[in-house]
Scaffold this motif. Structure first.
Motif, PDB file in Angstrom:
ATOM      1  N   ARG A   5       0.850  -1.188   0.000  1.00 34.68           N
ATOM      2  CA  ARG A   5       0.000   0.000   0.000  1.00 34.68           C
ATOM      3  C   ARG A   5       0.888   1.241   0.000  1.00 34.68           C
ATOM      4  N   PRO A   6       0.420   2.307  -0.639  1.00 37.29           N
ATOM      5  CA  PRO A   6       1.182   3.545  -0.591  1.00 37.29           C
ATOM      6  C   PRO A   6       1.389   3.976   0.861  1.00 37.29           C
ATOM      7  N   GLY A   7       2.606   4.322   1.184  1.00 39.20           N
ATOM      8  CA  GLY A   7       2.917   4.801   2.515  1.00 39.20           C
ATOM      9  C   GLY A   7       3.207   3.710   3.526  1.00 39.20           C
ATOM     10  N   SER A   8       3.096   2.440   3.119  1.00 43.24           N
ATOM     11  CA  SER A   8       3.375   1.366   4.072  1.00 43.24           C
ATOM     12  C   SER A   8       4.872   1.111   4.123  1.00 43.24           C
ATOM     13  N   SER A   9       5.307   0.462   5.201  1.00 41.38           N
ATOM     14  CA  SER A   9       6.720   0.135   5.311  1.00 41.38           C
ATOM     15  C   SER A   9       7.045  -0.984   4.347  1.00 41.38           C
ATOM     16  N   SER A  10       8.305  -1.119   3.965  1.00 41.59           N
ATOM     17  CA  SER A  10       8.699  -2.142   3.008  1.00 41.59           C
ATOM     18  C   SER A  10       8.538  -3.545   3.580  1.00 41.59           C
ATOM     19  N   ASP A  11       8.376  -3.688   4.889  1.00 39.13           N
ATOM     20  CA  ASP A  11       8.192  -4.989   5.510  1.00 39.13           C
ATOM     21  C   ASP A  11       6.741  -5.426   5.554  1.00 39.13           C
ATOM     22  N   GLU A  12       5.830  -4.547   5.214  1.00 38.65           N
ATOM     23  CA  GLU A  12       4.409  -4.813   5.392  1.00 38.65           C
ATOM     24  C   GLU A  12       3.716  -5.030   4.048  1.00 38.65           C
ATOM     25  N   PRO A  13       3.503  -6.289   3.656  1.00 35.07           N
ATOM     26  CA  PRO A  13       2.798  -6.515   2.396  1.00 35.07           C
ATOM     27  C   PRO A  13       1.336  -6.098   2.522  1.00 35.07           C
ATOM     28  N   ALA A  14       0.799  -5.623   1.447  1.00 34.36           N
ATOM     29  CA  ALA A  14      -0.590  -5.160   1.457  1.00 34.36           C
ATOM     30  C   ALA A  14      -1.549  -6.329   1.321  1.00 34.36           C
ATOM     31  N   ALA A  15      -2.720  -6.159   1.877  1.00 38.34           N
ATOM     32  CA  ALA A  15      -3.816  -7.089   1.643  1.00 38.34           C
ATOM     33  C   ALA A  15      -4.323  -6.860   0.227  1.00 38.34           C
ATOM     34  N   TRP A  16      -5.068  -7.811  -0.279  1.00 35.89           N
ATOM     35  CA  TRP A  16      -5.654  -7.664  -1.604  1.00 35.89           C
ATOM     36  C   TRP A  16      -6.591  -6.467  -1.592  1.00 35.89           C
ATOM     37  N   VAL A  17      -6.525  -5.643  -2.609  1.00 35.81           N
ATOM     38  CA  VAL A  17      -7.322  -4.422  -2.691  1.00 35.81           C
ATOM     39  C   VAL A  17      -8.431  -4.634  -3.716  1.00 35.81           C
ATOM     40  N   GLU A  18      -9.665  -4.658  -3.254  1.00 34.40           N
ATOM     41  CA  GLU A  18     -10.800  -4.858  -4.161  1.00 34.40           C
ATOM     42  C   GLU A  18     -11.025  -3.637  -5.042  1.00 34.40           C
ATOM     43  N   GLU A  19     -11.004  -2.466  -4.461  1.00 40.57           N
ATOM     44  CA  GLU A  19     -11.191  -1.223  -5.216  1.00 40.57           C
ATOM     45  C   GLU A  19      -9.818  -0.648  -5.527  1.00 40.57           C
ATOM     46  N   TRP A  20      -9.138  -1.262  -6.490  1.00 31.24           N
ATOM     47  CA  TRP A  20      -7.739  -0.960  -6.757  1.00 31.24           C
ATOM     48  C   TRP A  20      -7.527   0.256  -7.652  1.00 31.24           C
ATOM     49  N   ALA A  21      -8.456   0.567  -8.537  1.00 31.99           N
ATOM     50  CA  ALA A  21      -8.240   1.622  -9.531  1.00 31.99           C
ATOM     51  C   ALA A  21      -7.830   2.979  -8.941  1.00 31.99           C
ATOM     52  N   PRO A  22      -8.430   3.432  -7.831  1.00 32.88           N
ATOM     53  CA  PRO A  22      -8.010   4.732  -7.286  1.00 32.88           C
ATOM     54  C   PRO A  22      -6.568   4.746  -6.760  1.00 32.88           C
ATOM     55  N   LEU A  23      -5.969   3.574  -6.564  1.00 37.22           N
ATOM     56  CA  LEU A  23      -4.592   3.503  -6.067  1.00 37.22           C
ATOM     57  C   LEU A  23      -3.577   3.251  -7.171  1.00 37.22           C
ATOM     58  N   ALA A  24      -4.043   3.024  -8.379  1.00 39.56           N
ATOM     59  CA  ALA A  24      -3.163   2.664  -9.490  1.00 39.56           C
ATOM     60  C   ALA A  24      -2.208   3.802  -9.857  1.00 39.56           C
ATOM     61  N   ALA A  25      -0.999   3.430 -10.228  1.00 36.04           N
ATOM     62  CA  ALA A  25       0.000   4.416 -10.634  1.00 36.04           C
ATOM     63  C   ALA A  25      -0.451   5.194 -11.872  1.00 36.04           C
ATOM     64  N   CYS A  26      -1.289   4.587 -12.689  1.00 31.29           N
ATOM     65  CA  CYS A  26      -1.737   5.227 -13.931  1.00 31.29           C
ATOM     66  C   CYS A  26      -2.959   6.127 -13.750  1.00 31.29           C
ATOM     67  N   ARG A  27      -3.471   6.243 -12.546  1.00 33.63           N
ATOM     68  CA  ARG A  27      -4.729   6.961 -12.330  1.00 33.63           C
ATOM     69  C   ARG A  27      -4.675   8.413 -12.786  1.00 33.63           C
ATOM     70  N   THR A  28      -3.493   9.011 -12.827  1.00 33.14           N
ATOM     71  CA  THR A  28      -3.389  10.402 -13.274  1.00 33.14           C
ATOM     72  C   THR A  28      -2.819  10.515 -14.687  1.00 33.14           C
TER      73      THR A  28
END
Length: 108
Positions: A5-28
């Protein structure tokens, strides 16, 4: 699958994100920039590098048999080849989620 997840530590894997589009690198990005042909596809794929939801995006494109554009860091040709190699996979989302859980048991 070092999806974080954006802003998470490198040791913390993210959970699966159902609403992923707003977090996508291509969103802008300009949407047409991801629907290109030829060598321009390799440039478009660069947007996906480091995207926090690349697996979710790719799973969505594979499960929905999205035909055009760069999704999850893969071109349509690459996705077609993967689907052809793995006709046994009924749900890419489930496969990726299982893989993430196996490699990162603390991810929820």
């Amino acid at each position: 699958m070092a999806n974080r997840r954006p802003g998470s530590s490198s040791d913390e894997p993210a959970a699966w994100v159902e609403e992923w589009a707003p977090l996508a690198a291509c969103r802008t990005s300009e949407p047409d920039a991801l629907f290109v042909r030829g060598a321009a596809q390799q440039v478009a794929k660069q947007v996906c590098i480091g995207c926090p939801v690349i697996a979710e995006c790719l799973a969505d494109a594979l499960d929905n048999r999205t035909e055009f554009g760069v999704w999850g860091g893969m071109t349509e040709r690459e996705r077609r080849a993967l689907l052809k190699r793995r006709p046994d996979v009924k749900s890419w989302k489930a496969l990726f989620q299982m893989d993430r859980a196996r490699h990162h048991p603390t991810a929820s």
